[in-house]
Design a protein around this motif. Structure first.
Motif, PDB file in Angstrom:
ATOM      1  N   GLN A 299      20.404   6.511  14.769  1.00  0.00           N
ATOM      2  CA  GLN A 299      21.568   5.991  14.073  1.00  0.00           C
ATOM      3  C   GLN A 299      21.654   6.696  12.722  1.00  0.00           C
ATOM      4  O   GLN A 299      20.646   6.857  12.040  1.00  0.00           O
ATOM      5  CB  GLN A 299      21.398   4.478  13.879  1.00  0.00           C
ATOM      6  CG  GLN A 299      22.539   3.794  13.185  1.00  0.00           C
ATOM      7  CD  GLN A 299      23.733   3.626  14.092  1.00  0.00           C
ATOM      8  OE1 GLN A 299      23.589   3.568  15.312  1.00  0.00           O
ATOM      9  NE2 GLN A 299      24.909   3.550  13.528  1.00  0.00           N
ATOM     10  N   THR A 300      22.849   7.140  12.317  1.00  0.00           N
ATOM     11  CA  THR A 300      22.978   7.813  11.033  1.00  0.00           C
ATOM     12  C   THR A 300      22.799   6.817   9.895  1.00  0.00           C
ATOM     13  O   THR A 300      23.062   5.630  10.039  1.00  0.00           O
ATOM     14  CB  THR A 300      24.337   8.525  10.897  1.00  0.00           C
ATOM     15  OG1 THR A 300      25.373   7.570  11.069  1.00  0.00           O
ATOM     16  CG2 THR A 300      24.483   9.635  11.908  1.00  0.00           C
ATOM     17  N   GLY A 301      22.323   7.320   8.778  1.00  0.00           N
ATOM     18  CA  GLY A 301      22.096   6.496   7.598  1.00  0.00           C
ATOM     19  C   GLY A 301      20.623   6.479   7.235  1.00  0.00           C
ATOM     20  O   GLY A 301      19.837   7.314   7.688  1.00  0.00           O
ATOM     21  N   LEU A 302      20.246   5.525   6.426  1.00  0.00           N
ATOM     22  CA  LEU A 302      18.856   5.419   5.965  1.00  0.00           C
ATOM     23  C   LEU A 302      17.928   5.235   7.155  1.00  0.00           C
ATOM     24  O   LEU A 302      18.111   4.327   7.954  1.00  0.00           O
ATOM     25  CB  LEU A 302      18.697   4.252   4.993  1.00  0.00           C
ATOM     26  CG  LEU A 302      17.285   4.017   4.474  1.00  0.00           C
ATOM     27  CD1 LEU A 302      16.822   5.195   3.621  1.00  0.00           C
ATOM     28  CD2 LEU A 302      17.225   2.728   3.689  1.00  0.00           C
ATOM     29  N   ASN A 303      16.927   6.101   7.275  1.00  0.00           N
ATOM     30  CA  ASN A 303      15.949   6.001   8.348  1.00  0.00           C
ATOM     31  C   ASN A 303      14.766   5.172   7.860  1.00  0.00           C
ATOM     32  O   ASN A 303      14.390   4.193   8.482  1.00  0.00           O
ATOM     33  CB  ASN A 303      15.514   7.400   8.777  1.00  0.00           C
ATOM     34  CG  ASN A 303      14.619   7.407   9.978  1.00  0.00           C
ATOM     35  OD1 ASN A 303      13.436   7.114   9.844  1.00  0.00           O
ATOM     36  ND2 ASN A 303      15.177   7.719  11.136  1.00  0.00           N
ATOM     37  N   HIS A 304      14.164   5.574   6.757  1.00  0.00           N
ATOM     38  CA  HIS A 304      13.091   4.813   6.151  1.00  0.00           C
ATOM     39  C   HIS A 304      12.849   5.325   4.739  1.00  0.00           C
ATOM     40  O   HIS A 304      13.348   6.378   4.363  1.00  0.00           O
ATOM     41  CB  HIS A 304      11.799   4.889   6.970  1.00  0.00           C
ATOM     42  CG  HIS A 304      11.195   6.255   7.059  1.00  0.00           C
ATOM     43  ND1 HIS A 304      11.586   7.183   7.994  1.00  0.00           N
ATOM     44  CD2 HIS A 304      10.219   6.860   6.324  1.00  0.00           C
ATOM     45  CE1 HIS A 304      10.875   8.296   7.829  1.00  0.00           C
ATOM     46  NE2 HIS A 304      10.039   8.114   6.822  1.00  0.00           N
ATOM     47  N   LEU A 305      12.075   4.573   3.974  1.00  0.00           N
ATOM     48  CA  LEU A 305      11.666   4.953   2.624  1.00  0.00           C
ATOM     49  C   LEU A 305      10.152   5.078   2.613  1.00  0.00           C
ATOM     50  O   LEU A 305       9.471   4.579   3.513  1.00  0.00           O
ATOM     51  CB  LEU A 305      12.098   3.890   1.614  1.00  0.00           C
ATOM     52  CG  LEU A 305      13.605   3.669   1.498  1.00  0.00           C
ATOM     53  CD1 LEU A 305      13.895   2.425   0.670  1.00  0.00           C
ATOM     54  CD2 LEU A 305      14.275   4.881   0.890  1.00  0.00           C
ATOM     55  N   GLY A 306       9.620   5.737   1.616  1.00  0.00           N
ATOM     56  CA  GLY A 306       8.181   5.872   1.557  1.00  0.00           C
ATOM     57  C   GLY A 306       7.667   6.295   0.200  1.00  0.00           C
ATOM     58  O   GLY A 306       8.429   6.637  -0.697  1.00  0.00           O
ATOM     59  N   ILE A 307       6.355   6.263   0.106  1.00  0.00           N
ATOM     60  CA  ILE A 307       5.640   6.761  -1.064  1.00  0.00           C
ATOM     61  C   ILE A 307       4.640   7.793  -0.549  1.00  0.00           C
ATOM     62  O   ILE A 307       3.771   7.471   0.264  1.00  0.00           O
ATOM     63  CB  ILE A 307       4.870   5.650  -1.810  1.00  0.00           C
ATOM     64  CG1 ILE A 307       5.810   4.524  -2.256  1.00  0.00           C
ATOM     65  CG2 ILE A 307       4.086   6.238  -2.980  1.00  0.00           C
ATOM     66  CD1 ILE A 307       6.802   4.903  -3.337  1.00  0.00           C
ATOM     67  N   GLN A 308       4.793   9.042  -0.990  1.00  0.00           N
ATOM     68  CA  GLN A 308       3.861  10.103  -0.625  1.00  0.00           C
ATOM     69  C   GLN A 308       2.811  10.197  -1.727  1.00  0.00           C
ATOM     70  O   GLN A 308       3.152  10.288  -2.909  1.00  0.00           O
ATOM     71  CB  GLN A 308       4.598  11.435  -0.491  1.00  0.00           C
ATOM     72  CG  GLN A 308       3.696  12.568  -0.081  1.00  0.00           C
ATOM     73  CD  GLN A 308       4.453  13.877   0.118  1.00  0.00           C
ATOM     74  OE1 GLN A 308       5.615  14.013  -0.237  1.00  0.00           O
ATOM     75  NE2 GLN A 308       3.766  14.842   0.699  1.00  0.00           N
ATOM     76  N   VAL A 309       1.550  10.157  -1.334  1.00  0.00           N
ATOM     77  CA  VAL A 309       0.454  10.250  -2.297  1.00  0.00           C
ATOM     78  C   VAL A 309      -0.230  11.601  -2.156  1.00  0.00           C
ATOM     79  O   VAL A 309      -0.032  12.312  -1.172  1.00  0.00           O
ATOM     80  CB  VAL A 309      -0.556   9.093  -2.118  1.00  0.00           C
ATOM     81  CG1 VAL A 309       0.122   7.743  -2.313  1.00  0.00           C
ATOM     82  CG2 VAL A 309      -1.239   9.153  -0.763  1.00  0.00           C
ATOM     83  N   GLU A 310      -1.034  11.955  -3.145  1.00  0.00           N
ATOM     84  CA  GLU A 310      -1.665  13.271  -3.161  1.00  0.00           C
ATOM     85  C   GLU A 310      -3.126  13.270  -2.756  1.00  0.00           C
ATOM     86  O   GLU A 310      -3.744  14.330  -2.686  1.00  0.00           O
ATOM     87  CB  GLU A 310      -1.509  13.892  -4.553  1.00  0.00           C
ATOM     88  CG  GLU A 310      -0.059  14.173  -4.894  1.00  0.00           C
ATOM     89  CD  GLU A 310       0.131  14.793  -6.271  1.00  0.00           C
ATOM     90  OE1 GLU A 310      -0.865  14.949  -7.006  1.00  0.00           O
ATOM     91  OE2 GLU A 310       1.270  15.122  -6.604  1.00  0.00           O
ATOM     92  N   SER A 311      -3.699  12.078  -2.478  1.00  0.00           N
ATOM     93  CA  SER A 311      -5.120  12.037  -2.130  1.00  0.00           C
ATOM     94  C   SER A 311      -5.420  10.849  -1.229  1.00  0.00           C
ATOM     95  O   SER A 311      -4.660   9.879  -1.177  1.00  0.00           O
ATOM     96  CB  SER A 311      -5.974  11.934  -3.404  1.00  0.00           C
ATOM     97  OG  SER A 311      -5.804  10.651  -3.995  1.00  0.00           O
ATOM     98  N   ALA A 312      -6.565  10.932  -0.573  1.00  0.00           N
ATOM     99  CA  ALA A 312      -7.018   9.821   0.263  1.00  0.00           C
ATOM    100  C   ALA A 312      -7.290   8.586  -0.595  1.00  0.00           C
ATOM    101  O   ALA A 312      -7.045   7.457  -0.156  1.00  0.00           O
ATOM    102  CB  ALA A 312      -8.278  10.231   1.036  1.00  0.00           C
TER     103      ALA A 312
END
Length: 173
Positions: free
Chosen positions: A55-68
């Protein structure tokens, strides 16, 4: 340092790349036949679009981190908010291999926290239940293991939001 992640499903990838490149005043850092991503520093965001039958539109949001360590910190935060945090380790997703956790906000919007481990040449892991045609087209992997869609996705939609809350085989964007 963390980076906001936004993933939008689009109708026309080429038109959307042109639009977002103009808006961000830069070309995408990753372009595939069904996907594009901008790793922006101003604003600090991982902005992705895909054209994979969702479906077009927002798929999901997230927070990308740089370490384990940052991922572990985020897992603790999410676990304090929801007991059913979905964990994925070494999952193939959006041309990357990542460790991640998934939750839904109170409105049902899917949020992922993830640590990218490597880039890979495929969109996601194949769905073991996919038909041979779906597997060959690379459209059978789903994206959001916990999503609670507010609209009904047809049973033949190849991606992204499953109609059940939990998925034992999932890959994501």
């Amino acid at each position: 340092m963390k980076r906001l992640h936004v993933h939008v499903s689009v109708d026309n990838l080429a038109d959307s790349i042109k639009f977002y490149s103009g808006m961000f005043y830069t070309e995408p850092t990753v372009v595939k036949t069904d996907y594009a991503k901008w790793m922006l520093d101003d604003p600090r965001v991982n902005f992705a679009i895909s054209q994979r039958g969702a479906q077009t539109g927002l798929n999901h949001l997230g927070i990308q981190v740089e370490s384990a360590a940052e991922l572990s910190e985020m897992q603790c935060r999410l676990g304090a908010l929801q007991p059913d945090v979905e964990k994925e380790e070494g999952v193939a997703c959006c041309y990357a291999k990542s460790d991640k956790y998934w939750v839904n906000d109170p409105s049902g919007i899917a949020w992922e926290t993830f640590h990218t481990l490597d880039s890979i040449p495929v969109f996601g892991e194949p769905d073991k239940t996919a038909t041979p045609a779906e597997a060959a087209a690379g459209t059978s992997a789903c994206c959001i293991p916990l999503a609670k869609p507010s609209i009904k996705i047809s049973a033949d939609a190849p991606c992204c939001v499953p109609t059940t809350q939990k998925s034992t085989t999932s890959a994501c964007c």
